[in-house]
Scaffold this active site. Sequence first.
Site, mmCIF file in Angstrom:
data_model
loop_
_atom_site.group_PDB
_atom_site.id
_atom_site.type_symbol
_atom_site.label_atom_id
_atom_site.label_comp_id
_atom_site.label_asym_id
_atom_site.label_seq_id
_atom_site.Cartn_x
_atom_site.Cartn_y
_atom_site.Cartn_z
ATOM 1 N N LYS A 14 -13.559 -13.232 -19.972
ATOM 2 C CA LYS A 14 -14.949 -13.608 -20.227
ATOM 3 C C LYS A 14 -15.891 -12.399 -20.216
ATOM 4 O O LYS A 14 -16.770 -12.291 -21.061
ATOM 5 C CB LYS A 14 -15.410 -14.642 -19.191
ATOM 6 N N ASN B 58 -23.195 -11.077 -24.940
ATOM 7 C CA ASN B 58 -24.538 -11.176 -24.343
ATOM 8 C C ASN B 58 -25.249 -9.822 -24.354
ATOM 9 O O ASN B 58 -26.432 -9.729 -24.639
ATOM 10 C CB ASN B 58 -24.440 -11.678 -22.900
ATOM 11 N N SER C 192 -16.146 -5.041 -15.517
ATOM 12 C CA SER C 192 -14.836 -5.647 -15.792
ATOM 13 C C SER C 192 -13.888 -5.345 -14.643
ATOM 14 O O SER C 192 -13.901 -4.230 -14.109
ATOM 15 C CB SER C 192 -14.211 -5.067 -17.069
ATOM 16 N N TYR D 113 -6.542 -8.339 -20.289
ATOM 17 C CA TYR D 113 -7.405 -7.145 -20.261
ATOM 18 C C TYR D 113 -7.388 -6.461 -21.633
ATOM 19 O O TYR D 113 -8.442 -6.184 -22.210
ATOM 20 C CB TYR D 113 -6.887 -6.193 -19.182
ATOM 21 N N GLY E 138 -26.386 -8.778 -27.758
ATOM 22 C CA GLY E 138 -27.599 -9.535 -28.084
ATOM 23 C C GLY E 138 -28.815 -8.931 -27.397
ATOM 24 O O GLY E 138 -29.889 -8.786 -27.998
ATOM 25 N N ARG F 87 -4.003 0.293 -7.813
ATOM 26 C CA ARG F 87 -3.731 1.413 -8.712
ATOM 27 C C ARG F 87 -2.972 2.504 -7.972
ATOM 28 O O ARG F 87 -3.049 2.628 -6.756
ATOM 29 C CB ARG F 87 -5.024 1.952 -9.312
ATOM 30 N N ASN G 90 -21.752 -8.560 -10.430
ATOM 31 C CA ASN G 90 -21.591 -9.837 -9.714
ATOM 32 C C ASN G 90 -20.774 -9.641 -8.438
ATOM 33 O O ASN G 90 -20.500 -10.602 -7.721
ATOM 34 C CB ASN G 90 -20.955 -10.911 -10.608
ATOM 35 N N ASP H 109 -23.761 -12.202 -13.116
ATOM 36 C CA ASP H 109 -22.527 -12.201 -13.906
ATOM 37 C C ASP H 109 -22.913 -12.144 -15.383
ATOM 38 O O ASP H 109 -23.501 -13.101 -15.909
ATOM 39 C CB ASP H 109 -21.746 -13.489 -13.600
HETATM 40 N N1 UDP Z 1 2.638 2.441 -9.744
HETATM 41 C C1 UDP Z 1 3.604 2.761 -8.808
HETATM 42 N N2 UDP Z 1 3.396 2.410 -7.500
HETATM 43 C C2 UDP Z 1 2.268 1.776 -7.058
HETATM 44 C C3 UDP Z 1 1.269 1.463 -8.022
HETATM 45 C C4 UDP Z 1 1.478 1.805 -9.344
HETATM 46 O O1 UDP Z 1 4.642 3.340 -9.146
HETATM 47 O O2 UDP Z 1 2.170 1.495 -5.853
HETATM 48 C C5 UDP Z 1 2.842 2.824 -11.154
HETATM 49 C C6 UDP Z 1 2.629 1.696 -12.155
HETATM 50 O O3 UDP Z 1 3.796 0.937 -12.336
HETATM 51 C C7 UDP Z 1 2.241 2.460 -13.401
HETATM 52 C C8 UDP Z 1 1.534 3.706 -12.861
HETATM 53 O O4 UDP Z 1 1.893 3.806 -11.498
HETATM 54 O O5 UDP Z 1 3.380 2.875 -14.114
HETATM 55 C C9 UDP Z 1 0.039 3.633 -12.968
HETATM 56 O O6 UDP Z 1 -0.363 2.397 -12.465
HETATM 57 P P1 UDP Z 1 -1.888 1.968 -12.283
HETATM 58 O O7 UDP Z 1 -1.876 0.571 -11.760
HETATM 59 O O8 UDP Z 1 -2.589 2.994 -11.495
HETATM 60 O O9 UDP Z 1 -2.565 1.979 -13.727
HETATM 61 P P2 UDP Z 1 -2.065 1.666 -15.211
HETATM 62 O O10 UDP Z 1 -2.102 2.978 -15.867
HETATM 63 O O11 UDP Z 1 -0.661 1.088 -15.201
HETATM 64 O O12 UDP Z 1 -3.075 0.704 -15.737
#
Ligand code: UDP
Length: 327
Positions: A92, A100, A76, A146, A103, A187, A33, A57
């Site tokens: 969702k 879905n 997701s 999540y 199914g 991330r 989506n 979606d």
């Molecule tokens: N983190 C960080 N600085 C950033 C982004 C993330 O220190 O700018 C840390 C975050 O707090 C976590 C780890 O890096 O401990 C991995 O974060 P990410 O969001 O990549 O994935 P997660 O494994 O937490 O789902």
Amino acid sequence: MKSVLITGAAGFLGSHLCDRFIAEDFRVIGMDNLITGDLKNIEHLFSHEQFSFYNHDVSTFVHVPGELDYILHFASPASPIDYLKIPIQTLKVGSLGTHNLLGLARAKKARILVASTSEVYGNPMVHPQTEEYWGNVNPVGPRGVYDEAKRFQEAITMAYHRIHDLETRIVRIFNTYGPRMRLNDGRVLPAFIGQALRGEDLTIFGDGSQTRSFCYVDDLIEGIYRLLMSDCPYPVNIGNPDEISIKDFAEEIIKLTGTDQKVVHKDLPEGDPEKRRPDITKAKELLDWEPKVSRSEGLKITYDYFKGLSKDDLYKKEHKSFDAFFR
Ligand code: UDP
């Protein structure tokens, strides 16, 4: 020719799966989506006669004409920033969306693999995490939307397997990186590389002693392919057990990019797991799989990809679809 439906096809992992199944000579039907996915990730496939795409979606009824042999449910939001912004969509797609697709799998007599996550282990009390560990999840914390969606997804998938004899597979994916990650999804790896490329300081959340274990995308895709073709209906961890603290990871990125910026510390987000490392004994035994790409090799390839992005991508604060979606 066998056919496969891949949901989340325009996302990071979904798009790599599309490539892999085209290479394996499947008819690939991509679905997305585009709320967090990006058509750029699959635009090279649009001229391919084995590929088709539906902008849909999966939280609403899913229809696909013709026969289907396999379904891979990878739709997701998957970064903490995304699922904090769109928590209801996250719930969702993991619950209604999975229902879905189960199914649909039943109707088509297809085998289905669902993308679960190391987040089902929450802030783990067992280290490294084995598939037998049930986890330590706060259902009402910010990550609960999540984590619980994925836990529900696993439960309903096993129920369809037990009650309807459906062929099901569950992969628990640990932190993965590589080309086509979104630079602005929050991330840690795209955050650090983006900061280095923009000449900003690298933001470490908390003291940086928390650990993660990063798997290069090609290794992950190989593990998923093997799991799909295996006969194991139980969850299997796929990830790279090479664990590193976020503090040391920041140092690796500073070396890799040659940036002369420093690190700055920001508050640790609520519910941020202290450590994470997969036990991959099961994957080794059942799938004869283990990761092959070292972090230094994988990071180099990923850095080259991010370096090749436009200035516009580099400075974009938010994914364009968010605004469009909520208008
Ligand atoms: N983190 C960080 N600085 C950033 C982004 C993330 O220190 O700018 C840390 C975050 O707090 C976590 C780890 O890096 O401990 C991995 O974060 P990410 O969001 O990549 O994935 P997660 O494994 O937490 O789902």
